[in-house]
Scaffold this active site. Structure first.
Site, PDB file in Angstrom:
ATOM      1  N   ARG A 123      78.136 -23.290 -25.107  1.00 21.82           N
ATOM      2  CA  ARG A 123      76.935 -22.416 -25.266  1.00 21.82           C
ATOM      3  C   ARG A 123      75.563 -22.924 -24.605  1.00 21.82           C
ATOM      4  O   ARG A 123      74.658 -22.588 -24.919  1.00 21.82           O
ATOM      5  CB  ARG A 123      76.596 -21.925 -26.529  1.00 21.82           C
ATOM      6  CG  ARG A 123      77.947 -20.966 -27.116  1.00 21.82           C
ATOM      7  CD  ARG A 123      77.328 -20.237 -28.386  1.00 21.82           C
ATOM      8  NE  ARG A 123      78.690 -19.617 -28.979  1.00 21.82           N
ATOM      9  CZ  ARG A 123      79.479 -20.383 -29.701  1.00 21.82           C
ATOM     10  NH1 ARG A 123      79.324 -21.368 -30.148  1.00 21.82           N
ATOM     11  NH2 ARG A 123      80.620 -19.560 -30.297  1.00 21.82           N
ATOM     12  N   LYS A 144      68.337 -19.032 -12.099  1.00 24.66           N
ATOM     13  CA  LYS A 144      69.286 -17.980 -12.058  1.00 24.66           C
ATOM     14  C   LYS A 144      70.449 -18.746 -11.458  1.00 24.66           C
ATOM     15  O   LYS A 144      70.523 -19.435 -10.493  1.00 24.66           O
ATOM     16  CB  LYS A 144      68.921 -16.990 -10.865  1.00 24.66           C
ATOM     17  CG  LYS A 144      68.043 -15.876 -11.467  1.00 24.66           C
ATOM     18  CD  LYS A 144      67.830 -14.956 -10.220  1.00 24.66           C
ATOM     19  CE  LYS A 144      67.688 -13.518 -10.487  1.00 24.66           C
ATOM     20  NZ  LYS A 144      67.640 -12.725  -9.386  1.00 24.66           N
ATOM     21  N   GLU A 186      65.271 -18.365   3.734  1.00 25.06           N
ATOM     22  CA  GLU A 186      64.847 -18.222   2.453  1.00 25.06           C
ATOM     23  C   GLU A 186      63.191 -18.660   2.466  1.00 25.06           C
ATOM     24  O   GLU A 186      62.374 -18.036   1.932  1.00 25.06           O
ATOM     25  CB  GLU A 186      65.499 -18.875   1.403  1.00 25.06           C
ATOM     26  CG  GLU A 186      66.678 -18.103   1.018  1.00 25.06           C
ATOM     27  CD  GLU A 186      66.630 -16.806  -0.071  1.00 25.06           C
ATOM     28  OE1 GLU A 186      65.491 -16.646  -0.095  1.00 25.06           O
ATOM     29  OE2 GLU A 186      67.572 -16.465  -0.398  1.00 25.06           O
ATOM     30  N   LYS A 228      57.732 -19.362  -4.989  1.00 25.22           N
ATOM     31  CA  LYS A 228      59.023 -19.000  -5.826  1.00 25.22           C
ATOM     32  C   LYS A 228      58.488 -19.319  -7.287  1.00 25.22           C
ATOM     33  O   LYS A 228      58.588 -18.517  -8.264  1.00 25.22           O
ATOM     34  CB  LYS A 228      60.097 -19.486  -5.494  1.00 25.22           C
ATOM     35  CG  LYS A 228      61.286 -19.042  -6.487  1.00 25.22           C
ATOM     36  CD  LYS A 228      62.532 -18.701  -6.023  1.00 25.22           C
ATOM     37  CE  LYS A 228      63.673 -18.258  -7.063  1.00 25.22           C
ATOM     38  NZ  LYS A 228      64.850 -18.351  -6.594  1.00 25.22           N
ATOM     39  N   GLU A 238      63.068 -11.553 -14.689  1.00 26.69           N
ATOM     40  CA  GLU A 238      63.231 -10.355 -13.590  1.00 26.69           C
ATOM     41  C   GLU A 238      63.008  -9.064 -14.224  1.00 26.69           C
ATOM     42  O   GLU A 238      63.916  -8.147 -14.266  1.00 26.69           O
ATOM     43  CB  GLU A 238      64.628 -10.619 -13.000  1.00 26.69           C
ATOM     44  CG  GLU A 238      64.651  -9.813 -11.767  1.00 26.69           C
ATOM     45  CD  GLU A 238      65.618 -10.054 -10.764  1.00 26.69           C
ATOM     46  OE1 GLU A 238      66.271 -11.018 -11.122  1.00 26.69           O
ATOM     47  OE2 GLU A 238      65.565  -9.466  -9.539  1.00 26.69           O
ATOM     48  N   ARG A 242      59.251 -10.389 -10.166  1.00 26.26           N
ATOM     49  CA  ARG A 242      60.205 -11.187  -9.620  1.00 26.26           C
ATOM     50  C   ARG A 242      61.175 -10.523  -8.691  1.00 26.26           C
ATOM     51  O   ARG A 242      61.795 -11.079  -7.658  1.00 26.26           O
ATOM     52  CB  ARG A 242      61.187 -11.918 -10.724  1.00 26.26           C
ATOM     53  CG  ARG A 242      62.173 -12.862 -10.301  1.00 26.26           C
ATOM     54  CD  ARG A 242      62.577 -13.470 -11.320  1.00 26.26           C
ATOM     55  NE  ARG A 242      63.669 -14.830 -10.702  1.00 26.26           N
ATOM     56  CZ  ARG A 242      63.916 -15.808 -11.507  1.00 26.26           C
ATOM     57  NH1 ARG A 242      63.748 -15.990 -12.822  1.00 26.26           N
ATOM     58  NH2 ARG A 242      65.124 -16.508 -11.022  1.00 26.26           N
ATOM     59  N   ASN A 246      63.673 -10.350  -3.780  1.00 25.13           N
ATOM     60  CA  ASN A 246      64.892 -10.002  -3.204  1.00 25.13           C
ATOM     61  C   ASN A 246      64.615  -9.210  -1.898  1.00 25.13           C
ATOM     62  O   ASN A 246      65.322  -8.531  -1.292  1.00 25.13           O
ATOM     63  CB  ASN A 246      65.389  -8.863  -4.319  1.00 25.13           C
ATOM     64  CG  ASN A 246      66.045  -9.541  -5.435  1.00 25.13           C
ATOM     65  OD1 ASN A 246      66.705 -10.489  -5.367  1.00 25.13           O
ATOM     66  ND2 ASN A 246      65.800  -9.132  -6.555  1.00 25.13           N
ATOM     67  N   HIS A 249      67.417  -8.731   0.239  1.00 24.48           N
ATOM     68  CA  HIS A 249      68.605  -9.105  -0.333  1.00 24.48           C
ATOM     69  C   HIS A 249      69.654  -7.878  -0.711  1.00 24.48           C
ATOM     70  O   HIS A 249      70.842  -8.015  -1.061  1.00 24.48           O
ATOM     71  CB  HIS A 249      68.301  -9.902  -1.844  1.00 24.48           C
ATOM     72  CG  HIS A 249      68.057 -11.283  -1.776  1.00 24.48           C
ATOM     73  ND1 HIS A 249      67.111 -11.815  -0.619  1.00 24.48           N
ATOM     74  CD2 HIS A 249      68.866 -12.561  -1.895  1.00 24.48           C
ATOM     75  CE1 HIS A 249      66.922 -12.982  -0.990  1.00 24.48           C
ATOM     76  NE2 HIS A 249      67.961 -13.620  -1.471  1.00 24.48           N
ATOM     77  N   HIS A 253      73.151  -8.808   0.385  1.00 24.37           N
ATOM     78  CA  HIS A 253      74.260  -8.862  -0.495  1.00 24.37           C
ATOM     79  C   HIS A 253      75.320  -8.056  -0.273  1.00 24.37           C
ATOM     80  O   HIS A 253      76.457  -8.620  -0.144  1.00 24.37           O
ATOM     81  CB  HIS A 253      73.572  -8.786  -2.061  1.00 24.37           C
ATOM     82  CG  HIS A 253      73.058  -9.878  -2.743  1.00 24.37           C
ATOM     83  ND1 HIS A 253      72.399 -10.059  -3.740  1.00 24.37           N
ATOM     84  CD2 HIS A 253      73.022 -11.292  -2.385  1.00 24.37           C
ATOM     85  CE1 HIS A 253      72.004 -10.997  -4.191  1.00 24.37           C
ATOM     86  NE2 HIS A 253      72.085 -11.870  -3.080  1.00 24.37           N
ATOM     87  N   HIS A 266      74.435 -17.046   3.663  1.00 30.76           N
ATOM     88  CA  HIS A 266      73.585 -16.208   2.883  1.00 30.76           C
ATOM     89  C   HIS A 266      72.053 -15.862   3.661  1.00 30.76           C
ATOM     90  O   HIS A 266      71.608 -14.850   3.479  1.00 30.76           O
ATOM     91  CB  HIS A 266      73.179 -16.953   1.475  1.00 30.76           C
ATOM     92  CG  HIS A 266      72.386 -16.210   0.475  1.00 30.76           C
ATOM     93  ND1 HIS A 266      72.377 -14.976   0.019  1.00 30.76           N
ATOM     94  CD2 HIS A 266      70.980 -16.591   0.186  1.00 30.76           C
ATOM     95  CE1 HIS A 266      71.228 -14.550  -0.721  1.00 30.76           C
ATOM     96  NE2 HIS A 266      70.497 -15.486  -0.502  1.00 30.76           N
TER      97      HIS A 266
END
Lengths: 367, 367
Positions: A123, A144, A186, A228, A238, A242, A246, A249, A253, A266
């Site tokens: 955890r 993330k 990026e 960032k 997010e 935030r 993207n 993206h 994606h 990517h």
């Protein structure tokens, strides 16, 4: 050596950017008070292991840490639940406990995978990032972490902030040319969404960056991380702002997903996505110069900005609708307003996207 | 209807305990402001689905919610990464987005599995628990969610607090006798670690509880949840105090693991574990009456307190050492001081554990 602090209250952490940092890994661990009683797990991949694993294992061992390592196959396919379980097996067999540290030594894939292992193992245990790619300057900020589901990217994950990021820029010298370009994608994005001056600087220093000039790289990475960090500090999980990260993206994606996470890197996919976002903005009334400048900047870095003809529009749309950014039946798009400024738009219609995909296919045929 | 508030700052949530609550699921969703624009996923199992799934689907649909459901096989084996991925597939195909709710309709296994899906899906969505077992009174407080690794239990998980817990006690009437006993085991534990008066009350109301008398059950569940809520509020992420909830679990988890999560119900395994912990305490100098009283209380509920002869000591020890409670080469044991009071002990030697396992095997041969 530059130190950038990511300000997230009690989850704040430093990013150390500079040369020779991997050799000092043990010292940084000690400085951060990480226990030597519990084993450390290094997760890395088949590309990075031959270059830097012994160095990091040695640096940690010399300082008295017990180290176990797991080498996964390089590439996005390792961001699967299956490989995740394999890494968990190594962690359990290696005797990792709640005070153990999981280290990501590699690029974005290793960072996301190892980060999600750190988030989930018992955890949640301590996580340290040692990025070895330019692209990872992005994923090393913000916490993330995730693995992919066969149906969509990054669907299974968590927010799990690292204890620190050790960004040894010496490792970037060994990057293949294609990955350098894709990584810089990026970095450029951070200029495009937030900082016109930095975007301009990227355009003016294209060759320095492609040549991996240490000074230009150090400055660019620090600026990219810093944009960032500012955005993430404002909106850790997010909820709103935030989302601007993207840019490119939503379509990017989808391209990665239908390419089976193999056809595009990517950074390449989001480069096409950023060109598409600029074109949607233009079709909605922005000056065409916005699209032209965006494309010129990206092309300067040798990044793709047109849509490959063999990709089916319907498949792209369908993959987009499985994306996390598809919320309450609306696609959330980040569209440029001008270079260095974007807006969050939720009324983009599927037809607009289809139309831009077709336009970008035509652009491809003109090239 | 009783409402118990679990106090965790901004992550606080209510537990509603009473009859007829499942029929009102839609109203509770509305009251908590949960959106109707995003699909709701109900995760349940093959035992619970035929009894209550249509009821809950209907209650939510009637209030205007779109519902998708996933039925997993009942039993601990569904707490695997494989089933976790299957539930994720249903979530993606069902179009769940970031504002969606994942509902756990069932016992502890479904709660842990669905809770971990809620924690991980798109990096975290809203979670609602609808427990249908007595045991789940324990797992529905505290936000611990997880799946098992083949090598050890609950190794892969998160802390993810629910939005609310709807505890419809009518559902408990359909529980098989063995599950009733096993569920009451955790209730008794809450008395043993924290509240001598409540432990005594359990002993005096054994038959009422076993007969599922609504008044006794309502009081017992509220007390059990309340002890757990107090401990968890003090120590959400198990840095210290929360460890006392693990009374009986160090050995209990090992028994479950080597039984392939099939031989023992969780409550049975920790019943043996609590007897073992009491015996370790006695061997270290506590009055033998402590062990006798503990065993008498548990046996009154028809719970096992001896060690089956066919279980190999070495296998038990080895499984224990893979447990999360094994920290920096030390086993952390929770040992009783007196009925209603425990201590956290980190110097228990493996020989002490082996010796107690053997004593409890002998006890078994005397029965």
């Amino acid at each position: 050596m530059r130190t950038l602090n990511v300000d997230l209250g009690e989850r704040s952490y430093p990013i150390y950017i500079g040369g020779g940092l991997l050799d000092k890994a043990g010292e940084y661990f000690e400085q951060h008070g990480l226990t030597k009683k519990s084993p450390v797990l290094i997760v890395t991949d088949t590309n990075v292991a031959p270059l830097y694993l012994i160095k990091v294992e040695g640096a940690l061992s010399d300082s008295g840490y017990t180290v176990v390592s797991k080498i996964v196959k390089s590439g996005e396919k390792s961001k699967s639940l299956q490989v995740f379980e394999e890494v968990m097996t190594t962690a359990i067999e290696g005797g990792l406990d709640r005070r153990s540290v999981v280290v990501a030594l590699g690029g974005g894939v290793v960072g996301d995978l190892a980060g999600y292992v750190a988030a989930a193992y018992m955890r949640g245990v301590t996580f340290v990032q040692m990025p070895t790619t330019i692209l990872a300057h992005d994923s090393s900020v913000g916490g993330k972490v995730a693995v992919n589901h066969p149906l969509a990217k990054n669907m299974i994950g968590a927010f799990h902030q690292p204890e620190m990021v050790l960004y040894d820029v010496d490792t970037l010298q060994s990057l293949p040319d294609r990955e350098v370009r894709a990584g810089l994608s990026e970095m450029i994005k951070h200029g495009l969404i937030w900082d016109a001056a930095f975007a301009k600087w990227c355009g003016e220093h294209t060759q320095d960056l492609l040549n991996l000039d240490p000074e230009a790289l150090g400055y660019g990475l620090t600026m990219g991380c810093s944009v960032k960090a500012k955005v993430v500090s404002t909106d850790e999980t997010e909820q709103g702002l935030r989302a601007i990260l993207n840019l490119g993206h939503t379509i990017g994606h989808a391209l990665e997903a239908i390419g089976g996470y193999g056809e595009f890197l990517h950074g390449e996919a989001i480069s096409i996505g950023m060109a598409a976002a600029a074109l949607i903005a233009v079709n909605r009334g922005r000056d065409r110069e916005l699209y032209n400048e965006t494309v010129k900047l990206l092309q300067g870095f040798g990044l793709p900005t047109v849509m490959p003809n063999h990709l089916d529009e319907n498949k792209i749309i369908s993959a987009m609708m499985h994306d996390k950014k598809f919320k309450e039946n609306q696609i959330v798009f980040i569209l440029p307003v001008s270079i260095g400024k974007v807006e969050i738009v939720s009324d983009v219609k599927l037809e607009e996207v289809v139309s831009v995909i077709r336009e970008l296919k035509k652009e491809g045929q003109h090239v």
